[in-house]
Motif scaffolding. Structure first.
Motif, PDB file in Angstrom:
ATOM      1  N   VAL A  64       8.987  -1.362   8.006  1.00  0.00           N
ATOM      2  CA  VAL A  64       8.931  -0.148   8.824  1.00  0.00           C
ATOM      3  C   VAL A  64       7.538   0.482   8.712  1.00  0.00           C
ATOM      4  CG1 VAL A  64       9.870   2.148   9.106  1.00  0.00           C
ATOM      5  CG2 VAL A  64      11.403   0.227   8.684  1.00  0.00           C
ATOM      6  N   ILE A  65       6.989   0.502   7.521  1.00  0.00           N
ATOM      7  CA  ILE A  65       5.638   1.046   7.359  1.00  0.00           C
ATOM      8  C   ILE A  65       4.634   0.229   8.171  1.00  0.00           C
ATOM      9  CG2 ILE A  65       3.782   1.336   5.703  1.00  0.00           C
ATOM     10  CD1 ILE A  65       5.791   2.278   3.709  1.00  0.00           C
ATOM     11  N   ALA A  66       4.806  -1.091   8.102  1.00  0.00           N
ATOM     12  CA  ALA A  66       3.904  -1.941   8.877  1.00  0.00           C
ATOM     13  C   ALA A  66       4.040  -1.665  10.366  1.00  0.00           C
ATOM     14  CB  ALA A  66       4.190  -3.406   8.582  1.00  0.00           C
ATOM     15  N   THR A  67       5.278  -1.354  10.777  1.00  0.00           N
ATOM     16  CA  THR A  67       5.472  -1.029  12.188  1.00  0.00           C
ATOM     17  C   THR A  67       4.685   0.219  12.552  1.00  0.00           C
ATOM     18  OG1 THR A  67       7.697  -1.846  11.845  1.00  0.00           O
ATOM     19  CG2 THR A  67       7.250  -0.778  13.930  1.00  0.00           C
ATOM     20  N   ALA A  68       4.679   1.163  11.640  1.00  0.00           N
ATOM     21  CA  ALA A  68       3.908   2.374  11.878  1.00  0.00           C
ATOM     22  C   ALA A  68       2.433   2.020  12.071  1.00  0.00           C
ATOM     23  CB  ALA A  68       4.076   3.327  10.698  1.00  0.00           C
ATOM     24  N   VAL A  69       1.948   1.179  11.230  1.00  0.00           N
ATOM     25  CA  VAL A  69       0.547   0.762  11.341  1.00  0.00           C
ATOM     26  C   VAL A  69       0.319   0.060  12.672  1.00  0.00           C
ATOM     27  CG1 VAL A  69      -1.229  -0.704  10.347  1.00  0.00           C
ATOM     28  CG2 VAL A  69       0.270   0.616   8.862  1.00  0.00           C
ATOM     29  N   LEU A  70       1.280  -0.784  13.028  1.00  0.00           N
ATOM     30  CA  LEU A  70       1.166  -1.527  14.288  1.00  0.00           C
ATOM     31  C   LEU A  70       1.046  -0.574  15.467  1.00  0.00           C
ATOM     32  CD1 LEU A  70       1.520  -4.227  15.878  1.00  0.00           C
ATOM     33  CD2 LEU A  70       3.935  -3.667  15.967  1.00  0.00           C
ATOM     34  N   LEU A  71       1.880   0.444  15.414  1.00  0.00           N
ATOM     35  CA  LEU A  71       1.863   1.422  16.496  1.00  0.00           C
ATOM     36  C   LEU A  71       0.490   2.066  16.586  1.00  0.00           C
ATOM     37  CD1 LEU A  71       4.090   2.386  18.380  1.00  0.00           C
ATOM     38  CD2 LEU A  71       4.321   4.394  16.943  1.00  0.00           C
ATOM     39  N   ASN A  72      -0.056   2.350  15.449  1.00  0.00           N
ATOM     40  CA  ASN A  72      -1.380   2.931  15.375  1.00  0.00           C
ATOM     41  C   ASN A  72      -2.424   2.015  16.003  1.00  0.00           C
ATOM     42  OD1 ASN A  72      -2.438   5.309  14.624  1.00  0.00           O
ATOM     43  ND2 ASN A  72      -3.114   4.611  12.620  1.00  0.00           N
ATOM     44  N   ILE A  73      -2.279   0.725  15.688  1.00  0.00           N
ATOM     45  CA  ILE A  73      -3.225  -0.253  16.241  1.00  0.00           C
ATOM     46  C   ILE A  73      -3.116  -0.279  17.757  1.00  0.00           C
ATOM     47  CG2 ILE A  73      -3.798  -2.697  16.383  1.00  0.00           C
ATOM     48  CD1 ILE A  73      -2.818  -3.024  13.551  1.00  0.00           C
ATOM     49  N   LEU A  74      -1.864  -0.272  18.228  1.00  0.00           N
ATOM     50  CA  LEU A  74      -1.654  -0.358  19.670  1.00  0.00           C
ATOM     51  C   LEU A  74      -2.224   0.867  20.371  1.00  0.00           C
ATOM     52  CD1 LEU A  74       1.988  -1.736  19.897  1.00  0.00           C
ATOM     53  CD2 LEU A  74      -0.129  -2.893  20.525  1.00  0.00           C
ATOM     54  N   ALA A  75      -2.008   2.014  19.737  1.00  0.00           N
ATOM     55  CA  ALA A  75      -2.424   3.255  20.381  1.00  0.00           C
ATOM     56  C   ALA A  75      -3.937   3.384  20.396  1.00  0.00           C
ATOM     57  CB  ALA A  75      -1.785   4.440  19.670  1.00  0.00           C
TER      58      ALA A  75
END
Lengths: 1027, 126, 99, 232
Positions: D138-149
């Motif tokens: 889930v934390i990695a997903t947060a990071v992923l979202l950040n990357i996408l944004a």
């Protein structure tokens, strides 16, 4: 014992922190990583020490404060400790040798290296089936990373194939584990093994999946293409870690799950292990790329270890100690040697590389004193005891193929033909040197353990090491030192020996000393010659000293080893040495089987069954170069250094004669043996073999233009007479054999030494490029003249006595046809002997050889010595015959007796002194007559042949004696077509073609490899169903 | 044995897992594209995970987690086997690690210009 | 019993999606179908009393793995595009890769 | 064609080996003795409501340590393979389109929420389903979202590395704590067990799962980052 969990904690802690530490500098990271690896090594060694000497017991360590079955257990026992030490050593050394690249690559390289080795240690230590899976995954995933660390494209290609194979293996493993859990309710290995749940077909299938996964990881043929590609393409350090450390861990994993396996599983393991050993070696036979070749060899070696482990379970070869000794020994031998060799493949050729490469290659093929030698001996011994002949034949044949291609590579390395593209010139040899040292240490230790404690048996190796250390010094320092060592050896060894052995010690050790002396004919260090020649001489002595089957074989293999290296040292020695070694090892394997079957070749040994004696005899005949297996002989004798050729022909060949005599002596000691001998056909066959060897040796010799080839073929022929005489097997025959042997030693020594002088001065071995040397090299001429008189068997020299004895005993035995053929062979021999004098010393001197001097003192001195002995024993035959007849003793058919100086047999008598006197008188009279009447002699001037506008190049036009006996070819040529050569060549070609066909399986396509794996597993499953 | 008994004997989780293993294996053996091989491996892994968990499948039992309401002593009699679950957790993470590494290899190989078919990477052979 | 039926249905769905993932021409479809297999598998895990595993499979097997695949696919496509766009050699062009 | 036949045969052979096994094992009626022992002992010995967590973190904690090591080795491998230098120009991206302002704002908001959710999952691993690995994802997903944004933003690479390293080291340290204060390496009873069902209970299990979660989150983010092509 320290809890191994702390080591895991240390490894992981260091690896986790490495990215942070690396910010402070790569040197610190490297130091930390090496320190961690060293800690593993230290722990492994401390366990080993505590378990072997400290009285500690195998210990289980629980994790998380719980015990099995709740928690994962680690076990430290002897096998684990040994495996851990070995793989940590290999890992540390490989890591050290990779340091330059690790310094320049991303830190991930170092991290994966640490993880890979920790994973392998975990595989060794864990007792939990699922935990084993986790560690298998750690080590394989870290290996995938490690393969890619220095970004070689080839390594990446291979790494992907590895990942596919690894993925399939993990799936298999998981399925196996989970069903074992289903049927036993346990994940702990020991508890699962003792559970009844695995008894049925379902349990057996579950275990099969587990086993199949481990087998795939162990790279069995044909499901191993990915592994060979990885060895081929990866960084040599990584390849070393995978082939050495990872293979050790996986083998221990296999060993660990043995309690789970049933007989059907074990048969699968044994079968696929043997198949891999054979097929891997066959496929390697064609391989030119060094690393790929080592890959094939790795596959084969692992197969053998696997097979040994399973065979022991199946046939009860010898229990746990036996497995440690053989499987453990083979594995240790493999991992140290193979890692070292992988590391060496990237070093530039140099003296050090060659020496280390040689040491490691010789260890790999199982020559003494390395661990593989002892392991193979014990293995074959156990298999012989169980009568597993098919397995023995497979193992030995494949070992021979392996020796062939590994040493072919070493030969080309020694001759500086290594592939330059792979070199990294400044890399250090520290790691391979340490591995070689470890190998030698373990080898000596295993030998000591195996009961070989007589220091004199080890003396050859000690002398080789000593002289190698001093190798930079001049030959004038080393040769006296070596001679002193031989003398000391003789002083210590010979007094305790019986007459026969003392007699041979004279030829073997004395001859060795003479040739060591002659090596001073050239100045400079002559590197390599002294250690090898000295050691070879002592190994001949060791053969005489041997007092058990093992020590005899040890000395015999040492002799093969050192003489192989001596031949290889020759300028064009690469090919002959390889052929010499192949036959030498083949013969040695036959001899080994004979010895293990009970053929006693040492004093007081029992004579074994007939088949054992026949095998031993066959092995010895290969060494003697009997017709049919003589193919190695001309090349080896001709291409070795000149003094080495003399040593091989005059001294070393006598070791074979000695072994044959010892064999027959052992036979006649026991009634059953005497009966076998009296059956006649065996001896008659042996006699004919000797006779054919004598005849064909002579026939081949007459057409040679190469002087050393002539002598080589001549040696073969003369040894044939000895075999013939031995086959007569009565008092006269034995006396003749010993007499001929000594005589051969004397004149062949003189001939080779004289020819060494000629070749050294003239610079060619072709007789048609010589002529008229009688004036330049009178002493050499005299030496050759006396030698050929002695050889051809005309009075007054001792050769006449030999021929007289031979014909007497043949006729006495009633072998008339043999006598006639022997006589014909002697006549043929006379032809080539005549040529030696005629082409070299007589005729017109070559203008280019006007300034030729007499041979150096180092050559004339030993010749003079031999000449003096020859004259003495010719004039006083009793000097020689009394001891011989004492050795022979009262055998059946005593027909020879001395009356004063006269030796008589039913066919007449021979008085050496008298014939010497008569001949001297006749010659003296002729000489006086010549002096008186032929005072008008004048010397003929060199013809001044002038050709119009062209200079002749072909030898035929420049030397009257070129192709001298060509006319005879019309009459005798059909006999000399080289049938044996063609036979062995096509046999070798067949093996090589088979290997070539096998390796076509390895198409390079990772998907095909995956298909191989799945098919392999499916077929194994079907076979298991049948079993 | 009648068909119903036979069907009842089959572990449905294991059967679907085994089927997926075969499908994944087929992909690994028959699809030359590097990425496709990686995808096939994830299918294979999912299948293996199902097979592992099938061993812990006991009809009508609940997750091995105590809730505050239930009594610890009797609860265990209603729970399913937790061991395969623990194993699968590990296997899933390892599967991800392998997949990520495999894809990195594929990308790296492709960046070197060899294309996406495994057949193009057969230089080491024989 | 109903659990079994549900599992069997889920199994058939997974089988279909799995086969689809293998035979699909488009990598994108393959990736999504493989993620779907994982997702259905996590439902099965939930059904048989393994919520921990179901969570993990959903998060890692169908979630993160799919993302990783999509990223890799995007990277791979980018590389393809560049290969066709730029005929000039890259500064770090690999010799070994050349056919 | 030959190849297809062989693949078919291989699969048939494999099925032949596999399916009977799956059938013979059948469906179990009862958990076996080992499973029962875990079910009965875990709540009592470790005060852990989630027996799976007890097994994963404690009884078979050594496996989990190994699992972390696997992920770590894979991350290291991925990081070493996919550097800008090694990927050539394929790594050096042209500037990407900026994501919209809305997405950016939403991402910022969601990121912290997701991270919080991840932390919740791994701190409650001993009580409810889920734990370190799930929370890490889930934390990695947060990071992923950040990357996408924010495609152009580089992750605080140093921070990630530090989190990864230190949480790994903390895991090992907690393990050693068990060896020194309790009965063995990775024994969570080094800390007081507390009361079953409470957040602060089960000894070191929540702590261990937390560091695992942080480490896994950092590692998975690292993999995503490497795939994005930002690694030097």
């Amino acid at each position: 014992m320290v809890n191994p969990l702390y080591l895991f904690a240390a490894s992981l802690g260091v690896a986790f922190l490495l990215p942070l530490v690396d910010k402070l500098g790569r040197k610190l990271s490297l130091a930390l990583a090496y320190l961690t690896l060293a800690a593993w090594l230290a722990a492994g060694l401390s366990y080993l020490w505590a378990l072997s000497f400290g009285g500690a017991q195998a210990t289980l360590f629980g994790t998380a404060g719980f015990e099995a079955p709740l928690a994962i257990m680690l076990r430290v026992g002897l096998a684990e400790a040994a495996g851990l030490s070995a793989l940590s050593l290999v890992g540390l050394l490989a890591a050290i040798s990779m340091r330059n690249k690790l310094r320049d690559s991303p830190i991930g390289g170092l991290m994966t290296l640490l993880m890979a080795l920790m994973g392998m240690s975990g595989i060794v230590l864990t007792r939990d089936l699922f935990n084993l899976f986790v560690f298998l995954e750690i080590s394989s995933i870290a290996s995938y990373g490690l393969i890619a660390y220095d970004d070689r494209k080839a390594a990446l290609r291979a790494g992907f194939k590895y990942m596919i194979a690894g993925g399939i293996a993990s799936a298999l493993y998981l399925i196996g584990v989970v069903y074992i859990y289903r049927f036993t309710g346990q994940l702990n290995l020991d508890l699962a093994a003792s559970s009844p749940g695995l008894a049925g077909a379902a349990g057996s299938a579950a275990v099969f999946f587990l086993l199949a996964a481990l087998l795939v990881e162990l790279k069995p043929f044909p499901a191993n293409g990915w592994a060979i590609d990885v060895y081929h393409a990866a960084d040599p350090g990584v390849a070393g870690i995978l082939s050495g450390a990872s293979a050790t861990a996986l083998m221990l994993a296999l060993w660990k799950i043995l309690p789970l396996l049933g007989p059907a599983h074990l048969s699968l393991v044994a079968g696929s292990g043997l198949l891999s050993f054979v097929a891997g070696n066959l496929a390697g036979a064609r391989q030119g790329n060094a690393r790929r070749m080592l890959g094939y060899s790795s596959v084969a070696q692992l197969g053998l270890v696997m097979a040994v482990i399973a065979l022991n379970e199946l046939y009860g070869l010898g229990g746990e100690g036996f497995v440690y000794l053989t499987a453990g020994g083979l594995l240790l031998n493999h991992l140290l040697a193979k890692t070292g060799l992988f590391l060496i493949t990237e070093k530039a050729p140099s003296g050090g590389t060659t020496a280390l490469g040689g040491l490691l290659a010789l260890a790999l093929v199982g020559l003494p004193p390395f661990p593989g030698f002892w392991a193979k001996w014990s293995l074959v011994q156990a298999l012989v005891a169980k009568g597993q002949w098919a397995i023995i034949a497979l193992i030995l044949a494949a070992s021979l193929v392996e020796a062939f291609y590994v040493l072919r590579w070493f030969g080309s390395l020694a001759k500086g033909k290594a592939d330059e593209s792979q070199l990294e010139p400044r890399a250090s040899l520290f790691a391979p040197a340490l591995l070689a040292l470890a190998l030698t240490g373990f080898g000596v230790l295993s030998g000591w353990n195996a009961g070989l404690r007589e220091p004199l048996l080890w003396a050859p190796f000690a002398l080789a090491v000593l002289l190698y250390i001093l190798d930079r010094l001049s030959v004038f320092v080393k040769a006296p030192l070596a001679i002193a060592a031989v003398a000391a050896f003789g002083y210590l060894a010979t007094p305790g020996l019986d007459g026969l052995r003392q007699f041979f010690a004279l030829m073997l050790l004395g001859g060795g000393a003479l040739f060591l002396l002659s090596a001073m004919r050239k100045a400079g260090p002559r590197r390599g010659l002294m250690p090898l020649l000295g050691a070879a001489t002592l190994s001949l002595g060791a053969v005489l000293l041997a007092d058990s089957a093992l020590s005899f074989f040890f000395a015999w293999e040492a002799m093969t080893l050192f003489s192989y290296l001596l031949v290889l040292r020759g300028k064009e020695g690469e090919k002959p040495a390889l052929s010499y070694l192949s036959f030498g090892l083949g013969g040695a394997f036959l001899l080994m089987l004979g010895l293990l079957g009970g053929a006693g070749l040492w004093p007081g040994a029992p004579a074994g069954p007939a088949w054992a004696l026949a095998l031993a005899a066959a092995g010895i005949l290969v060494k003697l170069g009997a017709l049919g297996v003589h193919v190695w002989l001309p090349g080896a004798y001709a291409e070795a250094d000149d003094e080495v050729s003399g040593f091989l022909s005059a001294s070393m060949s006598k070791a074979g004669i000695f072994a044959l005599i010892a064999l027959m002596a052992a036979l006649s000691l026991v009634p059953a043996g005497r009966e076998a001998l009296n059956q006649g056909w065996a001896l008659r066959g042996l006699g004919w073999l000797g006779l054919a060897t004598a005849l064909f040796g002579a026939l081949y010799a007459i057409y040679q233009e190469d002087i050393k080839k002539t002598l080589a073929w001549s040696s073969m022929g003369q040894l044939g007479y000895v075999v013939l005489a031995l086959a007569i097997n009565d008092q006269a025959g034995w006396t003749t054999a010993l007499y001929l042997a000594l005589n051969h030693f004397l004149y062949k020594g003189m001939l080779f030494l004289a020819i060494a002088g000629v070749v050294q001065r003239v610079g060619t071995r072709n007789m048609y490029e010589m002529g008229g040397l009688i004036k330049k090299m009178p002493f050499s001429f005299l030496s050759v003249l006396m030698a050929i008189i002695a050889l051809s068997g005309v009075p007054p020299l001792s050769g006449f006595g030999g021929k007289w004895l031979l014909y007497s005993s043949l006729i006495n035995k009633g072998w008339y046809l043999e006598a006639a053929v022997a006589f014909f062979a002697s006549a043929v021999a006379f032809l080539y002997l005549y040529r030696l004098i005629h082409s070299i010393f007589l005729g017109q001197p070559k203008p280019s050889q006007a300034l030729v001097k007499e041979a150096p003192l180092a050559l004339t001195l030993p010749q003079g010595f031999l000449m003096a002995i020859l004259l003495a024993v010719s004039a006083f035959p009793r000097l020689m015959l009394d001891p011989i007849m004492a050795i022979v003793g009262n055998r059946s058919g005593t027909i020879l007796a001395f009356e004063g100086g006269r030796l008589s047999s039913p066919l007449g008598y021979w008085n050496g002194t008298l014939s010497m006197v008569v001949t001297a008188a006749v010659f003296g009279l002729c000489f006086v007559w010549m002096m008186v009447n032929l005072h008008n002699t004048q010397s003929v001037k060199q013809f001044n042949i002038v050709y119009a506008a062209e200079r002749p190049h072909t030898p035929a036009t420049t030397h009257y004696a070129f192709a001298f006996f060509e006319p005879y070819r019309k009459a005798l040529g059909f006999l000399t077509r080289e049938r044996a050569e063609r036979f062995w060549e096509s046999a070798g070609g067949g093996v090589s073609a088979l290997g070539g066909a096998l390796r076509r399986l390895y198409t390079g396509n990772g998907q095909t490899y995956a298909l191989h794996i799945v098919l392999y597993v499916a077929i194994l499953y079907l076979i298991m169903g049948v079993l | 044995m009648n068909a119903l008994e036979f069907l009842a004997g089959i572990n449905p989780v294991a059967a679907s897992g085994a089927a997926l293993v075969l499908v994944g294996l087929w992909g690994v053996l028959a699809r030359p594209n590097l990425f496709k091989i990686a995808i096939a491996f994830t299918v294979l892994e999912t299948g293996v995970n199902l097979v592992i968990l099938s061993v812990g499948y006991i009809r009508g039992r609940t997750a091995p987690i105590l809730d505050a309401a239930s009594d610890a002593a009797t609860a265990s009699a209603r729970m399913t086997d937790p061991v395969p679950q623990a194993l699968v957790l590990t296997a899933i993470v390892i599967g991800l690690a392998v997949t990520a590494l495999m894809l990195s290899y594929a990308l790296r190989l492709k960046a070197a210009g060899g294309g996406s078919s495994i057949e193009a990477y057969g230089e080491e052979k024989w | 019993m109903w659990t079994d039926v549900a599992i069997i249905i889920a199994g058939l769905v997974m089988l279909a999606a799995g086969i689809g993932a293998i035979v699909a021409k488009s990598l994108l479809v393959s990736i999504i179908l493989a993620g779907g297999v994982s997702l259905v598998a996590s439902l099965v895990f939930l059904l048989i009393g393994a919520p921990d595993v179901a969570m993990t499979e959903a998060a890692i097997g169908s979630g993160l793995t799919t993302v990783v695949f999509l990223y890799a696919l995007a990277r791979s496509k980018q590389a393809d595009k560049e290969d066709s766009d730029e005929s000039a050699e890259h500064p770090d062009a690999e010799k070994a890769g050349a056919p | 064609m030959m190849r297809k036949v062989l693949v078919f045969l291989a699969l048939i052979g494999f099925a032949f080996a596999l399916l009977p096994l799956a059938y013979r094992a059948g469906v179990a009626d009862e958990p076996n003795a080992l499973a029962t022992a875990y079910l009965e002992r875990a709540p009592a010995e470790l005060a852990t409501a989630n027996v799976v967590t007890a097994i994963v973190v404690s009884y078979r904690g050594f496996d989990t340590l190994g699992e972390v090591a696997v992920l770590f080795a894979a991350t290291a491998g991925v990081g070493a393979l996919l550097t800008k230098k090694r990927l050539g120009s394929a790594g050096a991206r042209a500037p990407r389109k900026e994501a919209t302002e809305v997405l950016g704002t939403a991402a910022r908001l969601l990121t912290s929420l997701l991270a919080l959710f991840g932390v919740y999952i791994f701190t409650h691993g001993h009580l409810t389903p889920g734990g370190g690995f799930q929370g890490g994802v889930v934390i990695a997903t947060a990071v992923l979202l950040n990357i996408l944004a924010r495609p152009q933003s580089h992750l605080a690479h140093g921070l990630m590395t530090a989190v990864e390293s230190l949480s790994g080291a903390a895991y090992v340290a907690l393990g050693l704590l068990g060896a020194f204060l309790a009965w063995g390496f990775l024994d969570p009873r080094a800390l007081p067990l507390g009361e079953l069902g409470k957040l602060v209970s089960a000894g070191a299990i929540p702590l261990i799962y937390s560091v695992v979660g942080l480490k896994v989150g950092a590692e998975l983010s690292g993999i995503l980052e490497a795939l994005k092509g930002d690694r030097e």
